[in-house]
Structures are given as structure tokens and as C-alpha cells.
Motif scaffolding. Structure first.
Motif, PDB file in Angstrom:
ATOM      1  N   LYS A  86       0.927  -1.883   0.153  1.00 46.97           N
ATOM      2  CA  LYS A  86       0.203   0.325  -0.069  1.00 46.97           C
ATOM      3  C   LYS A  86       0.749   1.079  -0.248  1.00 46.97           C
ATOM      4  O   LYS A  86       0.819   2.153  -0.206  1.00 46.97           O
ATOM      5  N   LEU A 142       0.255  -4.948  -7.083  1.00 43.70           N
ATOM      6  CA  LEU A 142      -1.565  -5.241  -7.044  1.00 43.70           C
ATOM      7  C   LEU A 142      -0.600  -6.830  -6.886  1.00 43.70           C
ATOM      8  O   LEU A 142      -1.315  -7.468  -4.902  1.00 43.70           O
ATOM      9  N   GLY A 145       0.779  -7.635  -3.589  1.00 40.74           N
ATOM     10  CA  GLY A 145       0.350  -7.284  -1.966  1.00 40.74           C
ATOM     11  C   GLY A 145      -1.493  -8.295  -1.361  1.00 40.74           C
ATOM     12  O   GLY A 145      -1.383  -8.611  -0.659  1.00 40.74           O
ATOM     13  N   GLU A 150      -2.181  -8.858   1.758  1.00 39.81           N
ATOM     14  CA  GLU A 150      -2.489  -7.320   2.174  1.00 39.81           C
ATOM     15  C   GLU A 150      -4.445  -6.531   2.107  1.00 39.81           C
ATOM     16  O   GLU A 150      -4.225  -5.994   2.661  1.00 39.81           O
ATOM     17  N   PHE A 151      -4.380  -7.323   1.161  1.00 36.16           N
ATOM     18  CA  PHE A 151      -6.049  -7.207  -0.277  1.00 36.16           C
ATOM     19  C   PHE A 151      -6.678  -8.588   0.005  1.00 36.16           C
ATOM     20  O   PHE A 151      -6.242 -10.002   0.476  1.00 36.16           O
ATOM     21  N   ASN A 152      -8.426  -7.812   0.104  1.00 39.30           N
ATOM     22  CA  ASN A 152      -9.358  -9.307   0.263  1.00 39.30           C
ATOM     23  C   ASN A 152      -9.306  -9.391  -0.504  1.00 39.30           C
ATOM     24  O   ASN A 152      -9.406  -8.882  -1.970  1.00 39.30           O
ATOM     25  N   LEU A 160      -9.818  -4.552  -8.901  1.00 38.10           N
ATOM     26  CA  LEU A 160      -9.075  -3.856  -7.570  1.00 38.10           C
ATOM     27  C   LEU A 160      -8.196  -2.682  -8.708  1.00 38.10           C
ATOM     28  O   LEU A 160      -8.069  -1.342  -8.288  1.00 38.10           O
ATOM     29  N   PHE A 196      -8.159   2.186  -0.530  1.00 41.76           N
ATOM     30  CA  PHE A 196      -7.360   0.642   0.679  1.00 41.76           C
ATOM     31  C   PHE A 196      -8.255   0.274   1.574  1.00 41.76           C
ATOM     32  O   PHE A 196      -7.865  -0.500   2.360  1.00 41.76           O
ATOM     33  N   ILE A 199     -10.865  -1.930   0.522  1.00 43.74           N
ATOM     34  CA  ILE A 199     -10.048  -3.581   0.108  1.00 43.74           C
ATOM     35  C   ILE A 199      -8.814  -4.128   0.700  1.00 43.74           C
ATOM     36  O   ILE A 199      -8.636  -4.685   0.584  1.00 43.74           O
ATOM     37  N   GLY A 200      -8.792  -3.425   1.946  1.00 45.79           N
ATOM     38  CA  GLY A 200      -7.801  -3.921   2.921  1.00 45.79           C
ATOM     39  C   GLY A 200      -8.171  -5.410   3.217  1.00 45.79           C
ATOM     40  O   GLY A 200      -9.141  -5.970   2.983  1.00 45.79           O
ATOM     41  N   LYS A 201      -7.449  -6.203   3.984  1.00 48.06           N
ATOM     42  CA  LYS A 201      -7.078  -7.709   4.218  1.00 48.06           C
ATOM     43  C   LYS A 201      -8.681  -7.449   5.574  1.00 48.06           C
ATOM     44  O   LYS A 201      -7.812  -6.884   6.752  1.00 48.06           O
TER      45      LYS A 201
END
Length: 205
Positions: A86, A142, A145, A150-152, A160, A196, A199-201
Motif C-alpha cells: 500500500k 497489486l 499485495g 494485504e488485500f481482501n 482492484l 485501501f 479493500i484491505g485484508k
């Protein structure tokens, strides 16, 4: 100097003259109001000479943006690997906005966006070319990540990528409208950070 070398130098000079003149005319008169004949005439060359260097008026912007993408390549090598994905994306976008603001200026960027809006449905504009270095750079981050969690992962990668790159174009578009009333370097950070957060984890993923 060999005749072939002299011709090559002359050709490069003509190409640069055509590029500079076209961009100047686009800025002064608007993209749609400038013809290839006018560009050639102002440079004191034939219309055929223009087509030996550029395929169309849009190709002028493609050439310029390829130069800009060299900047992205050099920046990619400078980002510290210890940064989160990020952070890398935000840094990349902030450096891009600084380059647009300080090196190109709002007038040039306005002309680029105007040309994109003026294209027909069948014409591919370099501004939205998915093969551009900036888009590939964001896609690389991406992928990293998603791999690191790091991302959902419930979000599709293409979704994304589409929305992250849309943040870039939207910020630039607002800059063109509001100009000095908007700090694009800070604005892109705020906008992408908000994305972010969506769409974050998540902890339960």
C-alpha cells in the motif's frame, strides 16, 4: 561525418521540431482545431514528412508519454523493498503527481485529456493503454499485495486494478478543473487510502 549519420541527425531534429510544434499548437488552439497540415506548414516541412515520424496527431501524445513512462521505470527502482504494498502504491502515485505538476504542467495535461475525450470509439488513446508502464507498475504491486494478503482476496484482481488506476485519472481530471485549488500530491494519497480501507485484508478473512 557520414551522409547517413547526417541524415539521421536531421531526421531526429525534424521529429523533435514536429513534436514541440504540435504540442504548442494543441495548447494554444485546442487539439481538435489543429490540423496536420498546419503543424507541417509551421515547421516548414511537407505533410508526408509528418507521417514519416508520426502516424497521427494522437501519436504525438503517445511519443511524449513514452518519455514520461521512463520516469516511472526509474522511480520503481528507488522504492525501498521494506515498504508495504500500500505504501509503494501511494508513493508511486505521489511521485507521478509531482512529475505531472512540476515537469509537465496543467496546460499540457489538459491537452492530453482533451485529446482522449476527442477520440472516436475505434481509436486507442495512449492515456488508457493498459500496456503503459504506470499501469503495469500498479499491477505488479497489486499482485504482490494479493500474494502477501494485504488485500481482501474476495475482490477480483481486475476490479482492484481498474479502481486503483481510476483514482489516478480522477485526481488528474479534478486537478485540471480546479488547478491551483487542489493539491494533487496530497489528494491522491487521501483517495487511495480511502480505497485501501475498503479493500484491505479483513481480520476474519
Amino acid at each position: 561525418m557520414k551522409p547517413s549519420s547526417q541524415r539521421a541527425i536531421k531526421a531526429q531534429q525534424t521529429r523533435q521540431l514536429l513534436l514541440d510544434t504540435a504540442l504548442e499548437l494543441f495548447d494554444k488552439k485546442g487539439f481538435d482545431n489543429v490540423t496536420i497540415d498546419e503543424i507541417a506548414e509551421k515547421c516548414d516541412v511537407s505533410k508526408g514528412a509528418f507521417y514519416r515520424h508520426f502516424n497521427s496527431k494522437y501519436d504525438v501524445f503517445a511519443v511524449k508519454f513514452k518519455d514520461i513512462d521512463n520516469f516511472y521505470e526509474s522511480f520503481y527502482e528507488k522504492i525501498h523493498p521494506a515498504c508495504t504494498v500500500k505504501e509503494k502504491i501511494i508513493l508511486a502515485y505521489q511521485e507521478q503527481m509531482k512529475y505531472l505538476r512540476d515537469e509537465l504542467g496543467v496546460d499540457f495535461v489538459r491537452t492530453v485529456y482533451t485529446s482522449a475525450l476527442s477520440r472516436t470509439m475505434d481509436e486507442k488513446h495512449y492515456l488508457v493503454d493498459p500496456e503503459r508502464r504506470i499501469y503495469k507498475l500498479i499491477e505488479t504491486y497489486l499482485d504482490e499485495g494479493l500474494e502477501k494478503g494485504e488485500f481482501n482476496s474476495a475482490w477480483e484482481k481486475e476490479q482492484l486494478l481498474h479502481n486503483l488506476t481510476r483514482c489516478m485519472r480522477a485526481t488528474v481530471f479534478d486537478w485540471i478543473i480546479f488547478q491551483n485549488k487542489l493539491d494533487i500530491v496530497e489528494e491522491i494519497k487521501v483517495l487511495v487510502t480511502m480505497i485501501f480501507e475498503g479493500i484491505g485484508k479483513r481480520e476474519n478473512d
